[in-house]
Design an enzyme around this catalytic site. Structure first.
Site, PDB file in Angstrom:
ATOM      1  N   GLY A   1       0.834  -1.195   0.000  1.00 18.10           N
ATOM      2  CA  GLY A   1       0.000   0.000   0.000  1.00 18.10           C
ATOM      3  C   GLY A   1       0.867   1.243   0.000  1.00 18.10           C
ATOM      4  O   GLY A   1       2.046   1.186   0.342  1.00 18.10           O
TER       5      GLY A   1
ATOM      6  N   GLY B   1      -0.080  -5.101   0.871  1.00 17.37           N
ATOM      7  CA  GLY B   1      -1.353  -4.957   0.166  1.00 17.37           C
ATOM      8  C   GLY B   1      -1.480  -5.843  -1.058  1.00 17.37           C
ATOM      9  O   GLY B   1      -2.580  -6.256  -1.435  1.00 17.37           O
TER      10      GLY B   1
ATOM     11  N   GLU C   1       6.061  -5.796   7.556  1.00 14.91           N
ATOM     12  CA  GLU C   1       5.488  -4.662   8.301  1.00 14.91           C
ATOM     13  C   GLU C   1       6.098  -4.391   9.663  1.00 14.91           C
ATOM     14  O   GLU C   1       6.088  -3.249  10.120  1.00 14.91           O
ATOM     15  CB  GLU C   1       3.967  -4.846   8.454  1.00 14.91           C
TER      16      GLU C   1
ATOM     17  N   ASP D   1      -0.988  -7.006   7.911  1.00 13.33           N
ATOM     18  CA  ASP D   1      -2.444  -6.860   7.892  1.00 13.33           C
ATOM     19  C   ASP D   1      -3.060  -7.516   6.654  1.00 13.33           C
ATOM     20  O   ASP D   1      -2.623  -8.583   6.260  1.00 13.33           O
ATOM     21  CB  ASP D   1      -2.835  -5.388   8.055  1.00 13.33           C
TER      22      ASP D   1
END
Length: 378
Positions: free
Chosen positions: A90, A138, A161, A169
Site C-alpha cells: 500500500g 497490500g 510490516e 495486515d
C-alpha cells in the site's frame, strides 16, 4: 546460510518505492477490462511497483462486485504491469501523512482495502491472481484470499510490516497462522522473504509457472468457453507440469522447519527470543538479529494478532486488524518507521518504547479495543 542483511536492505528499497506517492491520472492507475469471459484487473503503476492507493481500491471494489453478479463473466484475473512487481504493498507514506494529521484517509484506506480483501475471499467467481514479481503487504491481500495464486520464478513474497512499526495486515492474521507449522509466525515476525517456487512450497501460491509462459497462460485462460473452476485448474496444472525451474530444489526453510516450529511456538515474543538464544544455531542467531531491529510494539501486537486470528474467520480477523490499524495510526512507531525508511532514509528508527519489556499488556490491549460505531462492518 541465507544472507538476510542484503534482503533486509532490499526490503527497505522496496518500501521506499511505496513512499513515492506522486499522483498520476487515477483512471490509469488500475485498468478494468472485460476480455473473453473474464474480468481483468491490471495494476498499472509500474514506477511505484504497482503500490495500491485509495483511488485504486475504490475502483476495484465496485467492479469486482459487478463482475461477480454478471452472468457473462466467468472468472476474474488480476495482474500487475512492468514485470518487476505484482503489487509491492500500500501507499504507506500517504497513509502516514494522513494519520499524523488525523485525516479521514487513514481510516478510509484500511477500511476500504480490507473490504476488498473480504470481497475477494467471498467472491463467487473463480479469482486468479498472477503474482509475478514483488508481492508484499497490500499485494498479498489482493491475491492470497482468492482461489488461484500463480507464482513464477520472479515472485518475491514478504510481509515486512514489523520493520515499519505496523503488522502483517490485509488478513495476515487469518492466512499466516494457517500455514504449515509455525511458518506464518516466523514470516510475520521476521519479514523473511520467499522467492519463486518457495512461495508455492510455503502454501501461499497454489500454482507455479515459468514467467515467460505467463502471457500464454493468460491467453489460454481467456480462450476458455464459460469456464468452470475445474477447467481453470486444469489449465493451471498443465502449465505447472511443464515448469522445470527449481523443480528439485528443497523448500528453502525445510532444514530449519523444526527450529522454526519449536522456537516460534511460544505465546510471548520474549519467550520466542529466549528460544532462539538457547537454540544458538547460526540460523537462530540470524533471526534474532533481525527481530531485534523490529518495532517492539509491532512484534507484540503481531504475535497476538496471529494467535487470536488462528481461530477466527477472515471477517473477524479483518475487523480486529482494522482496530489495530487505527491504533497504529494514533501511535508513534508507524510514523517513525515511515520516517526512517521512506522520508529521511536513515534506516534507524527510534522505536518507542525501544525495549520489549516496556511494551505493557495495556499497550497491546489498546490495539484490540472495539472502535464502537467506527468498527469495520461487512
Amino acid at each position: 546460510m541465507i544472507s538476510r542483511f542484503n534482503s533486509f536492505k532490499r526490503t527497505h528499497i522496496i518500501l521506499q518505492h511505496l513512499g513515492m506517492s506522486k499522483h498520476t491520472d487515477a483512471a490509469e492507475e488500475v485498468l478494468l477490462e472485460r476480455k473473453g469471459c473474464a474480468g481483468v484487473i491490471t495494476l498499472n503503476r509500474p514506477k511505484f511497483l504497482n503500490a495500491l492507493n485509495l483511488t485504486m481500491i475504490q475502483k476495484i471494489y465496485p467492479q469486482l462486485k459487478k463482475w461477480e453478479q454478471d452472468p457473462e463473466t466467468f472468472m476474474i484475473i488480476i495482474k500487475g504491469v512492468g514485470g518487476k512487481a505484482f503489487c509491492a504493498g500500500g501507499d504507506i507514506r500517504e497513509v502516514s501523512n494522513a494519520g499524523k494529521t488525523k485525516q479521514k484517509l487513514a481510516q478510509d484506506f484500511f477500511r476500504e482495502e480490507y473490504t476488498v480483501n473480504n470481497a475477494i475471499d467471498s467472491c463467487r467467481k473463480p479469482y486468479v491472481a498472477l503474482i509475478h514479481g514483488i508481492t508484499m503487504g497490500g499485494g498479498v491481500g489482493l491475491s492470497v484470499h482468492g482461489q488461484f495464486r500463480v507464482a513464477t520464478e520472479k515472485t518475491l513474497f514478504a510481509m515486512p510490516e514489523t520493520a515499519i512499526g505496523l503488522f502483517p495486515d490485509v488478513g495476515g492474521g487469518y492466512f499466516l497462522p494457517r500455514l504449515q507449522g509455525k511458518l506464518g509466525y516466523f514470516l510475520a515476525l521476521t519479514g523473511f522473504r520467499l522467492k519463486g517456487r518457495d512461495v508455492l512450497k510455503a502454501g501461499i501460491a497454489t500454482h507455479f509457472v515459468d514467467s515467460e509462459k505467463l502471457d500464454m497462460l493468460e491467453e489460454d485462460l481467456l480462450a476458455l468457453k464459460s469456464p468452470s473452476e475445474e477447467k481453470i485448474a486444469n489449465v493451471l496444472e498443465t502449465y505447472q507440469a511443464k515448469s522445470k525451474i527449481d523443480q528439485d530444489k528443497p523448500f528453502i526453510l525445510e532444514e530449519h522447519m523444526d527450529k522454526i516450529n519449536s522456537c516460534f511456538s511460544a505465546n510471548t515474543v520474549e519467550q520466542i527470543i529466549e528460544n532462539l538464544q538457547q537454540d544458538g544455531s547460526s540460523f537462530a542467531l540470524e533471526q534474532l538479529k533481525i527481530i531485534n531491529k523490529m518495532s517492539p510494539t509491532s512484534l507484540k501486537i503481531t504475535l497476538r494478532q496471529l494467535l487470536e486470528g488462528s481461530s477466527k474467520t477472515l471477517r473477524e480477523v479483518l475487523t480486529m486488524e482494522y482496530r489495530m490499524s487505527q491504533a497504529c495510526m494514533g501511535g508513534h512507531d508507524f510514523h517513525e518507521g515511515v520516517r526512517a525508511v521512506l522520508i529521511d532514509k536513515d534506516q534507524s528508527p527510534k522505536w518507542k518504547p525501544a525495549d520489549l519489556k516496556d511494551v505493557t499488556d495495556e499497550d497491546v490491549n489498546t490495539h484490540f479495543k472495539s472502535l464502537g460505531s467506527n468498527d469495520l462492518k461487512f
